[in-house]
Design a protein around this motif. Structure first.
Motif, PDB file in Angstrom:
ATOM      1  N   ASN A 188      -7.129  -1.450  -2.412  1.00 26.66           N
ATOM      2  CA  ASN A 188      -6.050  -1.828  -1.483  1.00 26.66           C
ATOM      3  C   ASN A 188      -4.869  -0.858  -1.461  1.00 26.66           C
ATOM      4  OD1 ASN A 188      -7.193  -4.570  -0.855  1.00 26.66           O
ATOM      5  ND2 ASN A 188      -6.909  -4.795  -3.058  1.00 26.66           N
ATOM      6  N   GLY A 189      -4.927   0.198  -2.258  1.00 28.24           N
ATOM      7  CA  GLY A 189      -3.822   1.149  -2.273  1.00 28.24           C
ATOM      8  C   GLY A 189      -2.572   0.629  -2.964  1.00 28.24           C
ATOM      9  N   ALA A 190      -2.732  -0.374  -3.837  1.00 29.13           N
ATOM     10  CA  ALA A 190      -1.569  -0.969  -4.512  1.00 29.13           C
ATOM     11  C   ALA A 190      -1.175  -0.151  -5.741  1.00 29.13           C
ATOM     12  CB  ALA A 190      -1.898  -2.395  -4.934  1.00 29.13           C
ATOM     13  N   ALA A 191       0.105  -0.213  -6.065  1.00 35.42           N
ATOM     14  CA  ALA A 191       0.623   0.558  -7.201  1.00 35.42           C
ATOM     15  C   ALA A 191      -0.125   0.210  -8.492  1.00 35.42           C
ATOM     16  CB  ALA A 191       2.118   0.300  -7.363  1.00 35.42           C
ATOM     17  N   ALA A 192      -0.374  -1.081  -8.695  1.00 37.22           N
ATOM     18  CA  ALA A 192      -1.057  -1.490  -9.934  1.00 37.22           C
ATOM     19  C   ALA A 192      -2.477  -0.929  -9.990  1.00 37.22           C
ATOM     20  CB  ALA A 192      -1.086  -3.014 -10.021  1.00 37.22           C
ATOM     21  N   GLU A 193      -3.090  -0.788  -8.813  1.00 41.66           N
ATOM     22  CA  GLU A 193      -4.444  -0.219  -8.777  1.00 41.66           C
ATOM     23  C   GLU A 193      -4.421   1.266  -9.127  1.00 41.66           C
ATOM     24  OE1 GLU A 193      -6.221  -3.262  -5.361  1.00 41.66           O
ATOM     25  OE2 GLU A 193      -5.695  -1.209  -4.818  1.00 41.66           O
ATOM     26  N   TYR A 194      -3.400   1.987  -8.663  1.00 45.88           N
ATOM     27  CA  TYR A 194      -3.301   3.403  -9.034  1.00 45.88           C
ATOM     28  C   TYR A 194      -3.032   3.572 -10.526  1.00 45.88           C
ATOM     29  CZ  TYR A 194      -3.847   4.664  -4.238  1.00 45.88           C
ATOM     30  OH  TYR A 194      -4.381   4.816  -2.984  1.00 45.88           O
ATOM     31  N   ALA A 195      -2.297   2.626 -11.098  1.00 46.75           N
ATOM     32  CA  ALA A 195      -2.082   2.665 -12.556  1.00 46.75           C
ATOM     33  C   ALA A 195      -3.424   2.508 -13.268  1.00 46.75           C
ATOM     34  CB  ALA A 195      -1.112   1.556 -12.966  1.00 46.75           C
TER      35      ALA A 195
END
Ligand SMILES: [Fe+2]
Length: 242
Positions: free
Chosen positions: A48-55
């Motif tokens: 989903n391109g969420a910040a937590a996913e990039y972390a």
């Protein structure tokens, strides 16, 4: 010999299942006794391109970064601005193992299909013009040709003629590398090999294989190795149990 590992479509969503699949690929590559010149990941690192996913992506890929150069580009499930802020620039250009690797952003905000913008094509053209003698691999997320997977073919790269024109001006391009299809496919585009990396998260099924679902979630984790020696490209598909 140039040896590139090519992964795609991790789709990390913050949960454990997909992270385990991506970690399996990372573990496989990091345990190799031999040398890789670089690892390429052609988009959809997150769901989903969420910040937590990039972390989560950064955490899962950390061992890979510690051992190899890693080049990434966004896919339609990424959000370019967040990707750029938290993970890496959405374009990458580097020379590894004697090969010029150029990864571009083919994603468009809010839609699943892709397009290479005029600015991206200009960048690609200029980069290729800057190193005409260096064998080049051009990568991005969306396949610029139909693959025979209806669900994916409907959301591929639109207006691929601009890309074909750029590629036709630079004879050193060895291959075009993409993802998006969650399927290991080889075809051609603009007279060049077009190599589609399998999806780490899942494997697309073909219409004549299964009419109930578009992908298998529990297939082996697969990736590609592209080798280039004395003007000859060879691509290998490796599949490892989860
Ligand atoms: Fe994907």
């Amino acid at each position: 010999m140039t040896v590139l590992a090519h992964l795609s479509d991790l789709h990390l969503d913050g949960g454990a299942t997909r992270a385990a699949r991506a970690a399996r690929a990372v573990r496989y590559l990091c345990a190799l006794p031999g040398h890789l010149d670089a690892v390429l990941i052609t988009g959809d690192l997150t769901e989903n391109g969420a910040a937590a996913e990039y972390a989560q992506v950064s955490e899962v890929l950390k061992p890979l970064h510690e051992r190899f150069p890693v080049l990434v580009c966004p896919g339609n499930h990424d959000v370019s601005a967040v990707f750029a802020e938290l993970l890496a620039p959405p374009r990458a250009a580097a020379v590894h193992g004697g090969a010029h690797i150029l990864l571009a952003d083919s994603s468009l905000p809010g839609v699943a299909h892709g397009r290479l913008s005029p600015a991206t094509l200009e960048w690609l053209d200029a980069r290729l013009a800057s190193a005409p003698q260096t064998p080049a691999f051009v990568g991005f997320h969306h396949p610029p040709a139909a693959l025979g997977i209806p669900f994916i073919d409907a959301i591929g790269l639109r207006d691929p003629s601009g890309l074909a024109a750029v590629l036709s001006r630079h004879r050193q391009v060895v291959a075009v590398l993409v993802g998006h299809a969650h399927a290991a496919v080889s075809t051609t585009f603009a007279g060049l090999p077009l190599l589609v990396a399998p999806g780490v998260v899942s494997t697309a099924v073909l219409p004549w294989e299964n009419t109930e679902t578009w992908s298998y979630q529990d297939a082996n984790v697969s990736l590609m190795f592209h080798t280039y020696t004395d003007g000859v490209l060879a691509t290998h598909v490796r599949s490892v149990p989860v």
